[in-house]
Design an enzyme around this catalytic site. Structure first.
Site, PDB file in Angstrom:
ATOM      1  N   SER A 136       0.858  -1.191   0.000  1.00  0.00           N
ATOM      2  CA  SER A 136       0.000   0.000   0.000  1.00  0.00           C
ATOM      3  C   SER A 136       0.886   1.231   0.000  1.00  0.00           C
ATOM      4  O   SER A 136       2.053   1.177   0.414  1.00  0.00           O
ATOM      5  CB  SER A 136      -0.862   0.004   1.267  1.00  0.00           C
ATOM      6  OG  SER A 136      -1.563   1.229   1.400  1.00  0.00           O
ATOM      7  N   TYR A 149      -2.257   0.585  10.888  1.00  0.00           N
ATOM      8  CA  TYR A 149      -2.280   0.071   9.510  1.00  0.00           C
ATOM      9  C   TYR A 149      -0.962   0.378   8.798  1.00  0.00           C
ATOM     10  O   TYR A 149      -0.386  -0.511   8.162  1.00  0.00           O
ATOM     11  CB  TYR A 149      -3.473   0.681   8.762  1.00  0.00           C
ATOM     12  CG  TYR A 149      -3.601   0.187   7.334  1.00  0.00           C
ATOM     13  CD1 TYR A 149      -3.874  -1.160   7.067  1.00  0.00           C
ATOM     14  CD2 TYR A 149      -3.467   1.052   6.263  1.00  0.00           C
ATOM     15  CE1 TYR A 149      -3.995  -1.620   5.756  1.00  0.00           C
ATOM     16  CE2 TYR A 149      -3.589   0.607   4.948  1.00  0.00           C
ATOM     17  CZ  TYR A 149      -3.854  -0.727   4.703  1.00  0.00           C
ATOM     18  OH  TYR A 149      -3.967  -1.184   3.407  1.00  0.00           O
TER      19      TYR A 149
HETATM   20  P1  NDP Z   1     -11.708  -5.799   0.906  1.00  0.00           P
HETATM   21  O1  NDP Z   1     -12.160  -5.594   2.305  1.00  0.00           O
HETATM   22  O2  NDP Z   1     -12.680  -5.607  -0.197  1.00  0.00           O
HETATM   23  O3  NDP Z   1     -11.075  -7.269   0.761  1.00  0.00           O
HETATM   24  C1  NDP Z   1     -10.250  -7.807   1.749  1.00  0.00           C
HETATM   25  C2  NDP Z   1     -10.145  -9.303   1.511  1.00  0.00           C
HETATM   26  O4  NDP Z   1      -9.262  -9.844   2.507  1.00  0.00           O
HETATM   27  C3  NDP Z   1     -11.477 -10.004   1.654  1.00  0.00           C
HETATM   28  O5  NDP Z   1     -11.598 -10.963   0.628  1.00  0.00           O
HETATM   29  C4  NDP Z   1     -11.381 -10.688   3.011  1.00  0.00           C
HETATM   30  O6  NDP Z   1     -12.113 -11.902   2.975  1.00  0.00           O
HETATM   31  C5  NDP Z   1      -9.882 -10.984   3.074  1.00  0.00           C
HETATM   32  N1  NDP Z   1      -9.418 -11.207   4.432  1.00  0.00           N
HETATM   33  C6  NDP Z   1      -9.404 -10.339   5.478  1.00  0.00           C
HETATM   34  N2  NDP Z   1      -8.924 -10.951   6.581  1.00  0.00           N
HETATM   35  C7  NDP Z   1      -8.636 -12.231   6.201  1.00  0.00           C
HETATM   36  C8  NDP Z   1      -8.134 -13.352   6.893  1.00  0.00           C
HETATM   37  N3  NDP Z   1      -7.847 -13.314   8.204  1.00  0.00           N
HETATM   38  N4  NDP Z   1      -7.942 -14.496   6.202  1.00  0.00           N
HETATM   39  C9  NDP Z   1      -8.245 -14.565   4.899  1.00  0.00           C
HETATM   40  N5  NDP Z   1      -8.737 -13.546   4.186  1.00  0.00           N
HETATM   41  C10 NDP Z   1      -8.935 -12.387   4.849  1.00  0.00           C
HETATM   42  O7  NDP Z   1     -10.456  -4.831   0.734  1.00  0.00           O
HETATM   43  P2  NDP Z   1      -9.431  -4.630  -0.490  1.00  0.00           P
HETATM   44  O8  NDP Z   1      -9.775  -5.487  -1.636  1.00  0.00           O
HETATM   45  O9  NDP Z   1      -9.324  -3.186  -0.709  1.00  0.00           O
HETATM   46  O10 NDP Z   1      -8.086  -5.111   0.205  1.00  0.00           O
HETATM   47  C11 NDP Z   1      -7.223  -6.074  -0.371  1.00  0.00           C
HETATM   48  C12 NDP Z   1      -5.784  -5.717  -0.016  1.00  0.00           C
HETATM   49  O11 NDP Z   1      -5.467  -4.469  -0.636  1.00  0.00           O
HETATM   50  C13 NDP Z   1      -5.495  -5.537   1.478  1.00  0.00           C
HETATM   51  O12 NDP Z   1      -4.247  -6.127   1.768  1.00  0.00           O
HETATM   52  C14 NDP Z   1      -5.422  -4.022   1.645  1.00  0.00           C
HETATM   53  O13 NDP Z   1      -4.610  -3.646   2.727  1.00  0.00           O
HETATM   54  C15 NDP Z   1      -4.814  -3.639   0.304  1.00  0.00           C
HETATM   55  N6  NDP Z   1      -4.982  -2.254  -0.085  1.00  0.00           N
HETATM   56  C16 NDP Z   1      -6.235  -1.710  -0.186  1.00  0.00           C
HETATM   57  C17 NDP Z   1      -6.375  -0.390  -0.576  1.00  0.00           C
HETATM   58  C18 NDP Z   1      -7.704   0.276  -0.648  1.00  0.00           C
HETATM   59  O14 NDP Z   1      -7.741   1.542  -0.663  1.00  0.00           O
HETATM   60  N7  NDP Z   1      -8.808  -0.445  -0.732  1.00  0.00           N
HETATM   61  C19 NDP Z   1      -5.192   0.425  -0.933  1.00  0.00           C
HETATM   62  C20 NDP Z   1      -3.952  -0.253  -0.794  1.00  0.00           C
HETATM   63  C21 NDP Z   1      -3.851  -1.553  -0.410  1.00  0.00           C
HETATM   64  P3  NDP Z   1     -12.923 -12.559   4.178  1.00  0.00           P
HETATM   65  O15 NDP Z   1     -13.450 -11.444   5.035  1.00  0.00           O
HETATM   66  O16 NDP Z   1     -13.975 -13.360   3.478  1.00  0.00           O
HETATM   67  O17 NDP Z   1     -11.911 -13.414   4.874  1.00  0.00           O
HETATM   68  C1  8X3 Z   2      -5.193   1.709   1.778  1.00  0.00           C
HETATM   69  C2  8X3 Z   2      -4.920   3.115   1.391  1.00  0.00           C
HETATM   70  O1  8X3 Z   2      -4.668   5.489   2.199  1.00  0.00           O
HETATM   71  O2  8X3 Z   2      -6.302   4.124   3.334  1.00  0.00           O
HETATM   72  O3  8X3 Z   2      -4.019   0.953   1.849  1.00  0.00           O
HETATM   73  O4  8X3 Z   2      -3.976   3.779   3.722  1.00  0.00           O
HETATM   74  S1  8X3 Z   2      -4.967   4.155   2.733  1.00  0.00           S
END
Ligand code: NDP
Ligand code: 8X3
Length: 251
Positions: A136, A149
């Site tokens: 991220s 985070y």
């Molecule tokens: P979502 O909440 O849409 O998806 C998160 C996914 O992670 C879900 O499928 C959830 O599935 C899974 N998850 C969470 N905890 C667990 C666990 N303990 N075991 C297995 N699976 C888990 O968020 P995003 O798609 O945005 O996030 C995906 C990644 O991208 C993360 O690592 C996030 O930090 C990163 N990210 C996101 C950004 C954003 O702005 N959205 C920006 C930068 C990075 P379930 O709950 O079914 O287990």
């Molecule tokens: C998710 C982006 O800006 O919320 O990784 O940290 S931010």
């Protein structure tokens, strides 16, 4: 003459039940990978994997027994996308929610460690392995209220970089894909179901979509085997840093 039979590469995607992980599973399947997807919510996961013919297995990356059971169902793997992750809250570092900190570290750092450790021998054995960690902008910068985070994503970046150093000489590439704001369930999870507050995060600006990030993953994964894309930092045009976001007035 019939086309030569080529075996499909296998990709494992964690956290594929929503958002970025779901798009990665979809785009990798479309690019010809056999996808094995994991997440805790099996019903949501199956709704993603069934239409694309991918495999779904329950996985909690924070639970070593669950990771081992997941890995036991995988024969071989070329690509591992460590995508499962989350943010919880925006409490100040001086007044932290310790449960939130623990869950973020258990998921974003230890979870990646558990899954990588379980599958790395198979990635090496494939002769053409690749680990893509979804980092991220929060692994490269900080912001008030984000310490739990951002610290976890900084730790993940350290893990990703160390892995690349330690695997030098092995047939395994290591890539960090580091996005800015992406509209998924991420903020709904962060604000514990408060979808109005979550919507506010993207108000007046155009965030990345999950597909935009999946594009980056597929691009990195489909470069020739000798090419290691170390990091892709991908931002919305409306975002110039962790806290610098251009918002148009919506009133
Ligand atoms: P979502 O909440 O849409 O998806 C998160 C996914 O992670 C879900 O499928 C959830 O599935 C899974 N998850 C969470 N905890 C667990 C666990 N303990 N075991 C297995 N699976 C888990 O968020 P995003 O798609 O945005 O996030 C995906 C990644 O991208 C993360 O690592 C996030 O930090 C990163 N990210 C996101 C950004 C954003 O702005 N959205 C920006 C930068 C990075 P379930 O709950 O079914 O287990
Ligand atoms: C998710 C982006 O800006 O919320 O990784 O940290 S931010």
């Amino acid at each position: 003459m019939s086309a030569p039979i080529t075996s499909r590469k296998t990709a494992v995607v964690t956290g594929a039940s929503s958002g970025i992980g779901a798009s990665i599973a979809q785009q990798l399947t479309a690019a010809g990978f056999e996808v094995i997807a994991g997440a805790r919510r099996l019903d949501k996961l199956r709704a993603i994997t069934e239409p694309i013919g991918a495999r779904a297995h329950q996985l909690d990356v924070t639970d070593v027994a669950s990771v081992e059971a997941f890995a036991a169902q995988i024969e071989g793997a070329h690509l591992l996308v460590n995508n499962a992750g989350l943010a919880l809250g925006l409490a100040p570092a001086a007044d932290p929610n310790l449960d939130h900190w623990r869950t973020m570290f258990e998921t974003n750092v230890m979870g990646v460690l558990h899954v990588t450790r379980a599958l790395l021998p198979r990635l090496v054995a494939s002769g053409d392995g690749h680990v893509v960690n979804i980092g991220s902008i929060a692994g490269l910068a900080t912001y008030p209220g984000g310490a739990g985070y951002t610290a976890s994503k900084h730790a993940l970046r350290a893990l990703t970089e160390t892995l690349r150093q330690e695997l030098l000489g092995q047939p395994v590439r290591v890539t960090d894909v580091a996005p800015g704001l992406v509209e998924t369930e991420f903020s709904i999870v962060r604000f514990e179901g408060d979808s109005e507050r979550a919507k506010g995060v993207y108000q007046g600006m155009t965030p990345l979509s999950a597909n935009d990030v999946a594009d980056c993953v597929v691009w990195a994964a489909t470069r020739p085997s000798h090419v290691n894309i170390d990091r892709i930092q991908v931002m919305p045009r409306d975002q110039a840093g962790a806290t610098q976001v251009h918002r148009r007035s919506t009133g």
